[in-house]
Write a protein that holds these residues in place. Structure first.
Motif, PDB file in Angstrom:
ATOM      1  N   LYS A  18       0.831  -1.202   0.000  1.00 30.80           N
ATOM      2  CA  LYS A  18       0.000   0.000   0.000  1.00 30.80           C
ATOM      3  C   LYS A  18       0.876   1.269   0.000  1.00 30.80           C
ATOM      4  O   LYS A  18       0.622   2.217  -0.742  1.00 30.80           O
TER       5      LYS A  18
ATOM      6  N   GLU B 290       2.448   1.659  -3.373  1.00 28.11           N
ATOM      7  CA  GLU B 290       1.504   2.133  -4.377  1.00 28.11           C
ATOM      8  C   GLU B 290       1.327   3.647  -4.264  1.00 28.11           C
ATOM      9  O   GLU B 290       1.269   4.358  -5.263  1.00 28.11           O
ATOM     10  N   GLN B 291       1.267   4.103  -3.031  1.00 33.63           N
ATOM     11  CA  GLN B 291       1.142   5.533  -2.792  1.00 33.63           C
ATOM     12  C   GLN B 291       2.366   6.288  -3.348  1.00 33.63           C
ATOM     13  O   GLN B 291       2.246   7.291  -4.029  1.00 33.63           O
TER      14      GLN B 291
ATOM     15  N   ARG C 117       4.412   5.234  -5.668  1.00 29.96           N
ATOM     16  CA  ARG C 117       4.463   5.148  -7.127  1.00 29.96           C
ATOM     17  C   ARG C 117       3.595   6.218  -7.770  1.00 29.96           C
ATOM     18  O   ARG C 117       3.818   6.628  -8.883  1.00 29.96           O
ATOM     19  N   GLY C 118       2.584   6.635  -7.041  1.00 25.24           N
ATOM     20  CA  GLY C 118       1.749   7.701  -7.590  1.00 25.24           C
ATOM     21  C   GLY C 118       2.412   9.058  -7.431  1.00 25.24           C
ATOM     22  O   GLY C 118       2.438   9.858  -8.352  1.00 25.24           O
ATOM     23  N   ASN C 119       2.955   9.304  -6.243  1.00 24.93           N
ATOM     24  CA  ASN C 119       3.396  10.665  -5.937  1.00 24.93           C
ATOM     25  C   ASN C 119       4.871  10.923  -6.126  1.00 24.93           C
ATOM     26  O   ASN C 119       5.257  11.970  -6.604  1.00 24.93           O
TER      27      ASN C 119
ATOM     28  N   PRO D  64      -5.557   7.955 -12.276  1.00 25.37           N
ATOM     29  CA  PRO D  64      -4.585   7.822 -11.181  1.00 25.37           C
ATOM     30  C   PRO D  64      -4.329   9.162 -10.482  1.00 25.37           C
ATOM     31  O   PRO D  64      -4.112   9.206  -9.273  1.00 25.37           O
ATOM     32  N   TYR D  65      -4.396  10.241 -11.243  1.00 28.47           N
ATOM     33  CA  TYR D  65      -4.150  11.566 -10.658  1.00 28.47           C
ATOM     34  C   TYR D  65      -5.237  11.894  -9.621  1.00 28.47           C
ATOM     35  O   TYR D  65      -4.949  12.385  -8.531  1.00 28.47           O
TER      36      TYR D  65
ATOM     37  N   LYS E 259      -6.996   9.747  -8.005  1.00 30.31           N
ATOM     38  CA  LYS E 259      -6.823   8.838  -6.877  1.00 30.31           C
ATOM     39  C   LYS E 259      -5.708   9.319  -5.934  1.00 30.31           C
ATOM     40  O   LYS E 259      -5.855   9.301  -4.716  1.00 30.31           O
ATOM     41  N   HIS E 260      -4.619   9.773  -6.517  1.00 29.19           N
ATOM     42  CA  HIS E 260      -3.467  10.132  -5.692  1.00 29.19           C
ATOM     43  C   HIS E 260      -3.563  11.513  -5.078  1.00 29.19           C
ATOM     44  O   HIS E 260      -3.002  11.765  -4.022  1.00 29.19           O
ATOM     45  N   THR E 261      -4.243  12.412  -5.757  1.00 26.01           N
ATOM     46  CA  THR E 261      -4.225  13.794  -5.260  1.00 26.01           C
ATOM     47  C   THR E 261      -5.591  14.238  -4.721  1.00 26.01           C
ATOM     48  O   THR E 261      -5.687  15.293  -4.125  1.00 26.01           O
TER      49      THR E 261
ATOM     50  N   CYS F 293       1.764  13.268 -11.755  1.00 27.39           N
ATOM     51  CA  CYS F 293       1.799  13.588 -10.323  1.00 27.39           C
ATOM     52  C   CYS F 293       3.110  14.241  -9.915  1.00 27.39           C
ATOM     53  O   CYS F 293       3.444  14.249  -8.732  1.00 27.39           O
TER      54      CYS F 293
END
Ligand code: ATP
Ligand code: SF4
Ligand code: MG
Length: 352
Positions: free
Chosen positions: A97, A100-101, A103-105, A131-132, A134-136, A186
């Motif tokens: 988890k 994954e976080q 990898r996004g940011n 994904p943007y 989801k991450h932001t 991101c």
């Protein structure tokens, strides 16, 4: 299984600027034929705003290293040992988890083949904006506007219209650009580009490389740039790591390594490379033999079965693994003096 062991090799140089720090990384795969030692005690650093180039023949462990940094290996069949610290956060022991976080940011990858990253079933725009969001936590409208902005930045014409296209409606070069846009959505602090241009023609290749350089200036990201092409690396990277059989055999700034290489394998790579201004009839000297099996790697120096200078050292090359010292270094039993003499007398005249 994921375990931590203490560092065995001499560490790579660490500065306060080091954004990614990898220490004594070992990655092994369990296969039907046995254990594949894909990465075997690798240490390196990447500084903020700088590009580290990684070169090495096929199978030397470049992609596995970087997929492991991103946490994209299969934990059931892969054993990872060592340390990977990104901006103070240890990744080897991080949960899926957390990875994954990150990898996004914080980190993103540009793959050789855009179709690895882009799904054929969704529009390019959706693949950039979801994904943007989801991450932001951005709204759909904000994400769309950001995606269009990024498509424009990477040079996709009519980005508002192209937002609704599927990947197959893009040309190869445009898909590569779309993947770069996706990786940059991101604003990652670490961007890993794994052979990002090999599938493209020379003109598009040059455009994409320029684009990466511009984007680095703008965003200040750290970049790991993986390639077979030593010509490209000279223009792209600040520092260089030469990999052989899952290990680093030479490290330094690009200028140092390309200007005065100190390892027989690096000499082999350089003298087997066509010169930009070369005569098409010029004789290239391929490195004899082929890369070793990682199921059963050679003892001592892994390059010894292919090395033209082993006779100068003798059995030590077969029995003792040369370590890589700190800073500017090469993992080879030849003395500094021998390396310099061989380079000046026999290698340099064969280079430009
Ligand atoms: N999932 C896996 N299971 C078993 N072996 C693997 C696996 N993934 C990679 N390998 C092996 O690990 C070694 C390193 O592979 P890697 O893909 O990192 O090479 P590379 O340096 O990126 O090569 P290339 O330049 O061809 O992309 C190779 O011998 C490869 O066959
Ligand atoms: S340690 Fe020996 S075999 Fe390895 S690169 Fe140096 S001279 Fe060649
Ligand atoms: Mg690869």
């Amino acid at each position: 299984m994921t375990t931590l062991t203490k560092t065995e090799d001499a560490p790579a140089p660490t500065g306060p600027e080091s954004f990614l720090s990898v220490r004594d990384l070992k990655v092994q795969f369990s296969t039907e034929d046995g254990i594949v030692k894909a990465v075997d005690g690798l240490s390196f650093d990447v500084e903020r705003g700088k590009t580290l180039g990684i070169v090495g023949e096929s199978g030397s462990g470049k992609s596995v290293t970087n997929l492991t940094v991103l946490g994209l290996h299969n934990p059931r069949s892969t054993t990872v040992e060592g340390e990977i610290v990104l901006d103070g956060k240890e990744l080897v022991t991080a949960t899926e988890k957390e990875l994954e976080q990150l990898r996004g940011n914080k980190m993103a990858m540009i793959f050789q083949d855009p179709l690895t990253a882009l799904s054929p079933y969704y529009t390019v725009g959706r693949q950039l904006s979801e994904p943007y969001m989801k991450h932001t936590g951005a709204s759909k409208k904000e994400a769309k506007s950001r995606a269009i902005q990024m498509l424009e930045k990477v040079g996709i014409p009519q980005p508002k219209v192209r937002f609704d296209d599927y990947p197959h409606q893009f040309s190869g070069g445009m898909r590569q650009r779309a993947m770069i846009a996706m990786a940059l959505m991101c604003d990652p602090d670490l961007l890993i580009a794994d052979e990002p241009t090999t599938a493209l023609d020379v003109t598009v290749q040059a455009q994409i490389l320029d684009l990466l350089k511009d984007l680095q200036q703008e965003f200040g990201s750290a970049i790991i740039f993986i390639t077979h092409d030593l010509g490209v690396i000279g223009n792209m990277a600040d520092d260089l790591l030469v990999m052989y059989a899952g290990r680093a055999v030479e490290r330094g700034t690009v200028r140092e390594v390309l200007g005065a290489p100190r390892h027989p394998y690096t000499w082999g790579l350089l003298t087997s490379m066509p010169r930009l201004d070369g005569d098409i009839h010029e004789m290239l000297t391929p490195i004899p033999g082929s890369p070793p099996s990682l199921l059963n790697p050679p003892s001592g120096c892994p390059f010894h079965p292919r090395c033209a200078y082993q006779e100068q050292i003798g059995s030590r090359c077969v029995n003792e693994r040369p370590s890589l010292a700190e800073g500017r270094a090469s993992a080879c039993h030849l003395t500094a003096e021998q390396k310099q003499t061989i380079f000046i007398d026999t290698i340099k005249p064969r280079l430009r």
